[in-house]
Design an enzyme around this catalytic site. Structure first.
Site, short mmCIF file in Angstrom:
data_model
loop_
_atom_site.label_atom_id
_atom_site.label_comp_id
_atom_site.label_asym_id
_atom_site.label_seq_id
_atom_site.Cartn_x
_atom_site.Cartn_y
_atom_site.Cartn_z
CG HIS A 208 17.80 58.37 25.44
ND1 HIS A 208 18.18 58.22 26.75
CD2 HIS A 208 18.69 59.21 24.87
CE1 HIS A 208 19.26 58.95 26.95
NE2 HIS A 208 19.59 59.55 25.84
CD GLU A 209 13.89 62.19 27.73
OE1 GLU A 209 12.87 62.74 27.27
OE2 GLU A 209 13.97 61.78 28.90
N GLY A 210 12.77 60.78 22.62
CA GLY A 210 12.25 61.16 21.30
C GLY A 210 13.35 61.01 20.28
NE ARG B 270 11.99 65.41 23.55
CZ ARG B 270 10.85 65.33 22.90
NH1 ARG B 270 10.34 66.40 22.28
NH2 ARG B 270 10.19 64.19 22.82
#
Lengths: 601, 601
Positions: free
Chosen positions: A441-443, A298
């Site tokens: 993306h990535e949460g 993140r």
């Protein structure tokens, strides 16, 4: 761009004036390093990024990869860039000397990454995903599995991917269908479909190592039943070389609006029942492994968003200094010469907002990178744990804040260029399109807000938050600059209001008002984000105010530090107060969103 | 899209419940019309937009026009759509019966335009620019010039453009270089370069009528020396048919990031010293003519932004109702079925924000369209003047607010779709790219803020502002719904604070603090915008609360009105309070932006 991709003065300020990165060289792991080796590796990154990556950023966007049913084709510059990156040894920059690495701190590797993200985020995807996948294998795979794959990834012979998302499940990993069946050979057979797998197919390397989340037959339902597998495109022969094709097929390329140079793929595993997968670590621990690497992943997204924001800012700044249009009093008669647009107040505002977003986001990301280093290399376990706890708390905004404000900066860069900014003849619109991926993306940023509000705030009895408070107080106690002190005075009421919200929030997490709290989660992230970013700007202002005491500064350095102080002032006065709204909404537990019904739309 | 392009229920609410558009039929100009004729013309617009425009919106984006050095090529669907539009007679919708028009109100023509902007803003550009150019010719050209060009524009045989911008001058029209020299034939010879001329070349029509701003030799410097010319691509023979090629050349197509289907052109006039131009009206009055049409032009941009925002909102709403992902308490065990994402609080928030932006912007634009009608068709000159004064005051936000919030809505639509929203396989990213033009053209939003703060507020001794105040007070006095009354109570302090700022702002317009005021102009536009939009939402909420008293409502209608009330609540509670910051910055005359120096960046 006539200027440097990333101004070295800015990096030096962030690394050596704000963070004292040199002090890392006193730690065992980094004892071979010093400021010269740090600068040397950044010089290499700058050189490769400038000469091999920036040069085809626009071309890679215009000519995105294609799939002819058998192979993926892309412009040759991507391979040249990848090879140059590999040759520099940067893939193994973070890894141990005895793994063939350079044992460099995360802080310095982040600075190096900045050059590449500013130059060409798409082509950067291939080496960076490889590093991430190699890091997972290194940390969790058996020695045998690690030896089979990691060394060839660090030399770029193999590349890596992360195979999490499935078409029907999206962010809800609990619902993945991809299955793994134990085979008599001791390994597994994988079957399922993944989507949005970046760098999921290409011809840049001899093999592609997919890290795939799948459920072993009979596993518990939900996230507790997820395991992690190495699934190579080519299986290895006894000598460890890529041999037989594994049963992984490219179902198709996905056509993104930006980040076009990185292939985004739909992959089919086991269509012919012969997709071999190798379990990483223990059964059902896959998501845990992934999440242990999540803070770094993140951070990578947040920092990338900051640097694409920075890239647009730099371009719009250059443009505003050269482009003439209109006039500024007192020289505003029709017969006066037109002014450069940077002299217009509204253009200054748009540039100042950009500067506050991107340099603030850089400061946050470097701070987080330092926490990664601290969590690995501080002396005592207690110190390491504390660094990890603070990093863990900050991670939702390290990801979400730059990915919210980096695109905002790009939007303003377009506006500074006006009609020109809207055309593909200028680079800022590509920055904007590329950066739009980062809030997703990535949460997604919505998920980050939920993570912060429902988990991170309360972890380890709120240890992260206490550490944050201590760090802020310690910094503020050291502030001597008059203007920085004034900014602290501006910020303190917000910190107090944020803290006075917490008991109520904690209570409603367990009350029937939970749906209202969840619908308003971004309100808390907004408050938390602006408080932390104000702190980041006050840190910068204070260093700058101290530097300005030096009467021997060059004009250029003086201007640099004055700009830092002014931008801090802008941020605290213009951006921070927006959260008054969020404070009021949370205090009122406003239910405008949660009470809205699907059929009322 | 399975749904209607624009929900008819929404349009009927806006036109007939909020605005009493039927009452226009009592006016002389519209006496031939009634609700049935209004609805019939909207049906036609809906049918053509749905069948001929929406169908190639994505294709027109993927295959943008190309120029082979001689001609512009585009996908054939654009011509089919243009012809269908022409055949419907809609080009002349606003024009007089005796001009071959339908003599329809601006309000209804705006509603019709909504279908086309929601369907395909790019292909809509060709007829809409033709209408705008024909309207200028009708209002200001000599009868002879008007007869030569306007009738063929209303039949679509000729199309039109607006040639204002030049490469070196951008928004600063005072600095244009294009020259006009009087020729012995009584007309002019034009020489110069224009850029960003939308629809500046194509093969859709027999002729292209450029309206070109140029300076006649010896004209005064600055904006006072600008004249307006008709410059056709083909000169007319004695029968009035296109004959000899005029000396206007396409220098090149500009490649935009969105709105790709509308050619954006660089045009060269008079490279061979033989570009004939015909003066519209009087010498040196060109900018005045353009500005007399400006309110309508800016309404067009604002409304387009609202409708592209609406289009993305509708799509993301449909998606959120169908897509399942994750779970919502109390059904949140791993074994429970996944929920549709519209049940997640954060998704509700993103949909509600979109709804508040796009339906609010529609209400504002219809209100402005009605003022256009009123300014032309109310009984007394005094009434007409008042309508014009209020329209004139509102125009900066009619242009800027939807073009700021329409793209914000599109951004949220992408986020609702997540990874899918980032791909060109789904339509929302194109909406976002298309809509990004709107904050730039027809006067950037920064210029709108300056226009509002430095001119519009004070025109005619602040008559517009007084009228606005009266209109709001009159509306609020009529509000009977409890929730709407509460929203008024929320809004009033903001109105008071805005008004108490005015004397100070007026004073600083003439003080040495002018640069600070100009740098902070968007702060005032933010306040003004949110106040007006809160009013727009309270108007909607009150109508909805009244409608809800009807116990015989269908479930669907009941849901519609409940949604209006809830969205008004959302807007006033979540969006309005953001301007507390702007109020404070203006009160403090904060100089963070104006004091920033170019070399400090």
């Amino acid at each position: 761009m006539k200027n440097e991709l990333v101004k070295r003065k800015e990096l030096a300020f962030q690394l050596y004036e704000l963070l004292d990165t040199e002090s890392l060289c006193g730690r065992d792991r980094f004892v071979e390093h010093n400021r010269e080796t740090f600068d040397a590796v950044m010089d290499i990154a700058n050189k490769i990024a400038t000469e091999k990556f920036a040069t085809h950023n626009a071309k890679g966007d215009a000519y995105e990869p294609t799939f002819d049913g058998k192979k993926v084709h892309m412009i040759p510059e991507v391979k040249e860039a990848f090879d140059a990156y590999v040759e520099s040894g940067l893939i193994a920059g973070r890894f141990d000397f005895d793994e063939g690495g350079m044992q460099l701190p995360e802080t310095i590797m982040t600075a190096c990454a900045g050059y590449f993200m500013a130059a060409n985020p798409s082509s950067t995807g291939y080496p960076f995903l490889t590093i991430a996948a190699a890091n997972v294998i290194r940390n969790f795979a058996s020695p045998q599995l690690k030896n089979a794959f990691m060394p060839k990834m660090l030399t770029g012979e193999f590349t890596g991917t992360m195979g999490l998302t499935e078409p029907h499940a999206g962010s809800s990993l609990a619902d993945i269908h991809t299955s793994a069946i134990k085979h008599e050979d001791g390994n597994y057979r994988i079957k399922g479909n993944k989507i949005f797998i970046s760098a999921g197919d290409h011809e840049l390397s001899d093999n592609i190592v997919h890290l795939v989340l799948a459920k072993i037959q009979g596993a518990p339902a939900g996230v507790k039943g997820i395991s992690l597998f190495v699934v190579p495109k080519f299986r290895l022969d006894e000598a460890g070389n890529p041999a037989e094709r594994n049963d992984v097929a490219l179902a198709g390329l996905i056509h993104k609006m930006g980040y076009r140079g990185t292939t985004s793929t739909a992959l089919s595993f086991g269509e012919n029942q012969d997709c071999h997968g190798y379990l990483i670590g223990e059964e059902h621990q896959g998501l845990r492994y992934m999440f242990l690497m999540m803070n770094e992943a993140r951070l990578g997204v947040g920092f990338g968003a900051a640097m694409v924001g920075y890239s647009g800012y730099q371009y719009s700044l250059e443009y505003a200094k050269e482009r003439t249009q209109g006039r500024v009093a007192p020289n505003n008669k029709p017969t006066d010469k037109p002014a450069t647009i940077i002299q217009h107040g509204d253009v200054k505002r748009m540039l100042l907002a950009q500067k506050s977003y991107v340099e603030g986001a850089m400061a946050l990301c470097f701070y987080a990178a330092r926490l990664v280093d601290d969590s690995h290399t501080l002396t005592t376990d207690d110190e390491k744990r504390q660094a990890f706890e603070l990093l863990d708390l900050l991670t939702p905004i390290v990801k979400a804040w730059p990915s919210e404000y980096g695109p905002k900066a790009n939007d303003l860069a377009i506006q500074v260029l006006g009609g020109a900014g809207y055309t593909r003849e200028y680079p800022v619109e590509q920055c904007w399109r590329d950066n739009r991926l980062n809030p997703i993306h990535e949460g997604t940023n919505g998920i980050q807000a939920l993570d912060l509000l429902t988990r991170k705030l309360w972890q380890a009895d709120g240890a992260g938050l206490k550490l944050l408070q201590q760090r802020m107080e310690a910094d503020f106690a050291k502030v001597t600059g008059k203007q920085s002190q004034q900014l602290i005075a501006n910020l303190l009421p917000y910190i107090q209001q944020m803290q006075s919200l917490l008991p109520m929030l904690g209570q409603h997490l367990k009350s029937e008002k939970l749906p209202t709290l969840l619908a308003n989660a971004t309100c808390f992230m907004n408050i938390f984000g602006q408080v932390v970013m104000s702190w980041m700007w006050i840190r910068q202002a204070n260093v700058a105010e101290n530097a300005l005491k030096n009467t021997a500064l060059t004009d250029e350095d003086k201007a640099f530090y004055l700009g830092k102080v002014q931008t801090a002032k802008y941020f605290v006065r213009w951006e921070l107060p927006a959260v008054q709204r969020d404070i009021a909404l949370l205090n009122d537990m406003d239910d405008s969103c949660s009470e809205m019904q699907a059929e009322w739309f």
